[in-house]
Design an enzyme around this catalytic site. Structure first.
Site, short mmCIF file in Angstrom:
data_model
loop_
_atom_site.label_atom_id
_atom_site.label_comp_id
_atom_site.label_asym_id
_atom_site.label_seq_id
_atom_site.Cartn_x
_atom_site.Cartn_y
_atom_site.Cartn_z
N HIS A 69 64.37 63.04 -30.58
CA HIS A 69 63.73 62.00 -31.39
C HIS A 69 62.60 61.33 -30.60
CE1 HIS A 69 64.07 58.34 -34.16
NE2 HIS A 69 63.39 57.86 -33.13
N GLU A 70 62.89 60.95 -29.36
CA GLU A 70 61.91 60.20 -28.58
C GLU A 70 60.79 61.09 -28.05
OE1 GLU A 70 61.89 57.10 -28.71
OE2 GLU A 70 63.94 56.57 -29.23
N HIS A 110 58.61 61.23 -31.75
CA HIS A 110 57.50 60.28 -31.59
C HIS A 110 56.36 60.86 -30.75
CE1 HIS A 110 59.63 57.21 -33.65
NE2 HIS A 110 60.53 56.98 -32.70
N GLU A 159 60.03 56.63 -38.01
CA GLU A 159 61.40 56.86 -37.56
C GLU A 159 62.01 58.05 -38.29
OE1 GLU A 159 62.63 55.61 -34.96
OE2 GLU A 159 61.06 54.11 -34.68
#
Length: 725
Positions: free
Chosen positions: A441-442, A446, A499
């Site tokens: 996710h990070e 992103h 997100e």
């Protein structure tokens, strides 16, 4: 009768963030560096009180004065004499701990108000030692917050703009149109909204807007914007918001600079000090550039106006600051993931033209949190949030190991909406699977995807004669222009949309065997991690309904809205991938059951994610607000129509919800030239004690300044009062 969702339960989970071993390994110089950074973060964290609600600073000072005179154990005898039962006193302690943990009386995760679950709060205050010593001051504090302390009028129930809720990012007479006009003004002057608040008043028949910059310097407006008339309104930009707190932050950063380990750290701190002194976001950007270059420090930190989740318009940052120590073992895994990123990025389901021209390898470390000041503590962070830096210069990824270790521990009897056979798997593999999801996710969520930009000189960062929209086959026809950013363009949906995109990347890439191997998962074990990761996501989508407000048709939490959207996408995929059924529980109350067909994850599930992810990225890359909003709001809709009655399911979720854990953090104490770590028990009383001892040297002066600032601005939160000063 008050809805129980507005009370914090007496048995709420409270966990201590253990950083004792990590702190012991620091050198004396590193401990001093960490200490002063922590002091800066804690002082800055008080800003959140002023960013949350008009009453939060009053309640905070009231509690600090109560507990400074009598610790929770001593105050218990006072409570007994005032006629409180042991359950009521525990409710009082839980409320106080909740206010400290959230830095205000609205939940940091969900933005709903919480009120004391006891009617005798006033009696406790009136019988306290603090009241006996200063009755006038304590009564004034009570009178300034007692009504709003308990108020559950519709507007008071949640954070929001205008008639949708409470916000102190804007004066009470502002609405969405004012926020849009102010953003247009800021864009025209190349000013960021991150460190601002907006105040409106009427003068000579004109709207007059004051844009306040957070800064220690009070006097002196930015000369070129002294008083600008645009769009039949008057705009001024004023320094000095939160001035005394910004000064405390800057003073402690200056002290930390003496113990910096490198020139990058010194440069970073110098720019942060300039930012907080003068209200310059450009200076904070420069500090962030030094921070990105500071690879693999032993003591890691970041501070400023960072996340825009709680600004109803999605552009203003809430203050946060963290200080943490590197966990070397876990960081080695993340370093391997970073090294594999260039191989994994092409696996994402959009054309190469929609990916960044060069992947800027970030620092990705696992940290044990020493200090995290703000309204809440995440499990992972990908920063800075400045698009212009992220696209061309890089970013850092942070996984907070000691948060992950305690935040998601779950008891089987409290696991809702799962089959019995899934519960044991969930408990066993939730931690390892979430570690994989956070990493993906990070870093690759992103950290991926290109924004098509035309700069102020007209130069494009793409070939408009070649780049085509994969959804339509047509040449792309929209992009970001001039000072437009992702946040300013997509505003109210930007945080949740991004997100959602990052969560989808995590689900999509966790199917990759190389990724699972990096985290030490092979064969059958790897498949269990995949299954529980996807199962956790669809369950989280259902739990997300708690954070939807039917009356205003609005979502109060960006991540949970994102997970609900993913649930809708996977339900829509069909072929039995996800099933969601309403039922009756063993207790006779409404219940629900969500199941996931693991045999369809790699086929039906992967195709659904592939298709949806591509759409999300195309809208984002091309600044297609209209298309992106239509897509995202369609899947975000909570209705009774269709195959699932989500409004009724929301009632079931509320009926069976579990309160989010609160964290107790240690304090660093300076004794001569030695820094010691003071840790506290994982109870409401321990959390309270940590805050009481956090501000001892200048507590009364600090509280007086807080009260002065909030009282000056008090008329701004009443729409019937025109002037704010």
């Amino acid at each position: 009768m008050v809805d129980s969702q507005y009370y914090l339960p007496n048995d709420i989970g409270i966990a201590a963030l253990d950083c004792g071993e990590a702190f012991k390994l620091l050198s004396p110089k590193e401990k001093l560096y960490a200490h002063y950074l922590s002091r800066a973060a804690w002082y800055g964290g008080l800003v959140v009180l002023l960013q949350t609600s008009p009453e939060s600073p009053y309640v905070y000072v009231l509690l600090q004065r109560l507990f400074r005179k009598q610790a929770p154990a001593q105050l218990e005898a006072v409570a007994d004499a005032a006629g409180l039962s042991s359950e009521e006193y525990q409710a009082f302690l839980v409320y106080a701990a909740g206010l400290y943990a959230n830095m205000g009386n609205y939940k940091s995760f969900g933005d709903t108000k919480f009120i004391p679950n006891l009617p005798k709060f006033k009696a406790l205050v009136w019988n306290s030692q603090a009241y006996k010593e200063s009755p006038g001051e304590m009564e004034a504090l009570w009178n300034n917050c007692s009504h709003l302390l308990y108020s559950l009028e519709d507007k008071q129930k949640q954070l929001g703009l205008g008639d949708k809720g409470v916000t102190t990012y804007f004066s009470g007479n502002c609405c969405l149109e004012d926020a849009e006009l102010a953003q247009k003004f800021l864009d025209s002057k190349k000013l960021s909204a991150y460190n601002t608040r907006l105040f409106k008043k009427e003068s000579a028949g004109k709207h007059c807007y004051e844009v306040r910059l957070a800064s220690a310097v009070k006097k002196g407006r930015l000369c070129c914007l002294l008083q600008t008339v645009v769009w039949k309104a008057v705009f001024s930009v004023q320094r000095g918001d939160y001035a005394f707190l910004m000064e405390k932050v800057s003073q402690n950063l200056e002290k930390a600079k003496a113990y910096a380990a490198s020139d990058n750290q010194k440069g970073m701190l110098e720019e942060y000090i300039r930012s907080f002194t003068y209200g310059s976001v450009d200076a904070h950007k420069e500090g962030s550039r030094f921070w990105i270059k500071d690879k693999g420090p032993i003591v890691e930190s970041y501070i400023g106006f960072i996340e825009s989740y709680r600004d109803p318009f999605g552009s203003r940052g809430e203050f946060e600051g963290f200080v943490a120590v590197v966990n070397k073992a876990m960081s080695a895994r993340f370093a391997e993931l970073v090294s594999s990123a260039e191989v994994l990025l092409p696996e994402l389901p959009w054309p190469p033209a929609f990916e960044k021209d060069h992947f800027l390898k970030p620092d990705f470390t696992s940290l044990d949190v020493l200090t995290f000041a703000g309204s809440g503590i995440p499990a992972g962070i990908n920063i800075p949030n400045y698009d212009d830096i992220r696209q061309t210069e890089g970013f850092k990824n942070v996984s907070l190991g000691n948060v992950l270790a305690v935040a998601y521990a779950t008891q089987k009897e409290k696991l809702t909406f799962l089959e019995e056979k899934d519960k044991d798997l969930y408990i066993k593999w939730k931690g390892p699977s979430f570690e994989v999801q956070v990493g993906l996710h990070e870093l690759l969520g992103h950290g991926s995807g290109k924004l098509f930009i035309q700069d102020e000189k007209g130069k494009l960062n793409f070939d408009k004669a070649e780049v085509r929209n994969p959804e339509t086959g047509e040449l792309i026809s929209s992009w970001y222009k001039g000072s437009e950013t992702w946040d300013s363009k997509f505003s109210t949906i930007a945080s949740s949309y991004e997100e959602c995109r990052a969560e989808c990347v995590g689900l999509y890439l966790c199917l990759n065997k190389q990724v699972l191997s990096i985290f030490g998962h092979e064969g059958e074990e790897a498949e269990e991690v995949v299954y529980v990761n996807w199962l956790n996501m669809v369950r989280a989508g259902l739990l997300g309904l708690e954070f939807y407000t039917p009356e205003s048709k609005s979502w109060r939490q960006a991540h949970m809205q994102a997970r609900f959207v993913i649930l809708r996408v996977l339900l829509e995929a069909g072929e039995g991938l996800v099933t969601l059924c309403e039922s009756s529980g063993a207790d006779g109350r409404p219940d629900a059951l969500i199941t996931l067909d693991r045999s369809n994850i790699h086929t039906v599930g992967k195709r659904a994610m592939q298709k949806f992810l591509c759409k999300l990225q195309v809208h984002k890359s091309t600044a297609d607000v209209e298309g992106g909003r239509a897509l995202y709001e369609t899947y975000s809709a909570v209705t009774s129509d269709g195959s699932h009655d989500f409004l009724r399911l929301r009632e079931t979720v509320l009926l069976r919800k579990e309160a989010r854990k609160m964290f107790v953090q240690a304090n660093t104490l300076l004794k001569g030239e030695t820094v010691e770590l003071e840790e506290y028990e994982a109870t409401a009383a321990g959390l309270i004690q940590s805050f009481t001892q956090r501000f001892t040297e200048d507590a009364e002066k600090l509280e007086a300044q807080l009260l002065e600032l909030v009282s000056i601005d008090a008329p701004c939160w009443c729409p019937t009062v025109a002037p704010c000063h």
